[in-house]
Design a protein around this motif. Structure first.
Motif, PDB file in Angstrom:
ATOM      1  N   GLU A 207       0.827  -1.205   0.000  1.00  0.00           N
ATOM      2  CA  GLU A 207       0.000   0.000   0.000  1.00  0.00           C
ATOM      3  C   GLU A 207       0.865   1.261   0.000  1.00  0.00           C
ATOM      4  N   THR A 208       1.913   1.250   0.814  1.00  0.00           N
ATOM      5  CA  THR A 208       2.835   2.391   0.844  1.00  0.00           C
ATOM      6  C   THR A 208       3.513   2.563  -0.501  1.00  0.00           C
ATOM      7  N   LEU A 209       3.935   1.461  -1.076  1.00  0.00           N
ATOM      8  CA  LEU A 209       4.590   1.512  -2.381  1.00  0.00           C
ATOM      9  C   LEU A 209       3.638   2.054  -3.444  1.00  0.00           C
ATOM     10  N   LEU A 210       2.382   1.654  -3.397  1.00  0.00           N
ATOM     11  CA  LEU A 210       1.407   2.173  -4.357  1.00  0.00           C
ATOM     12  C   LEU A 210       1.231   3.684  -4.202  1.00  0.00           C
ATOM     13  N   ASP A 211       1.244   4.172  -2.971  1.00  0.00           N
ATOM     14  CA  ASP A 211       1.153   5.619  -2.750  1.00  0.00           C
ATOM     15  C   ASP A 211       2.355   6.335  -3.356  1.00  0.00           C
ATOM     16  N   ILE A 212       3.536   5.765  -3.175  1.00  0.00           N
ATOM     17  CA  ILE A 212       4.758   6.357  -3.730  1.00  0.00           C
ATOM     18  C   ILE A 212       4.707   6.340  -5.253  1.00  0.00           C
TER      19      ILE A 212
ATOM     20  N   ALA B  14       2.378   9.065  -6.468  1.00  0.00           N
ATOM     21  CA  ALA B  14       3.007  10.384  -6.326  1.00  0.00           C
ATOM     22  C   ALA B  14       4.039  10.606  -7.427  1.00  0.00           C
ATOM     23  N   LYS B  15       4.839   9.584  -7.716  1.00  0.00           N
ATOM     24  CA  LYS B  15       5.858   9.705  -8.759  1.00  0.00           C
ATOM     25  C   LYS B  15       5.202   9.863 -10.128  1.00  0.00           C
ATOM     26  N   ARG B  16       4.101   9.162 -10.354  1.00  0.00           N
ATOM     27  CA  ARG B  16       3.378   9.288 -11.629  1.00  0.00           C
ATOM     28  C   ARG B  16       2.869  10.719 -11.811  1.00  0.00           C
ATOM     29  N   THR B  17       2.344  11.294 -10.742  1.00  0.00           N
ATOM     30  CA  THR B  17       1.860  12.671 -10.799  1.00  0.00           C
ATOM     31  C   THR B  17       3.009  13.635 -11.075  1.00  0.00           C
TER      32      THR B  17
END
Length: 59
Positions: free
Chosen positions: A4-9, A12-15
């Motif tokens: 889940e944390t990795l998906l958030d990161i 954010a990187k995609r944005t």
């Protein structure tokens, strides 16, 4: 690091990548750098996902 944390990161990187590409173009050095970072994060996610699938299959 959990998934889940990795998906958030990753999100954010995609944005960040989209913003940089919009401002500087898709082939700008910064956009390429961010794209490579996103690729590394996605590969890490795939590795975690594969490992979790293997654990489920063993049980």
């Amino acid at each position: 690091m959990n998934k889940e944390t990795l998906l958030d990161i990753i999100e954010a990187k995609r944005t960040e990548l989209l913003n940089v590409a919009f401002e500087n173009g898709l082939t700008s050095p910064l956009a390429i750098e961010y794209s490579q970072e996103l690729d590394r994060l996605l590969n890490l996610y795939d590795e975690l996902h594969i490992q979790s699938l293997k654990k489920v299959q063993v049980k």
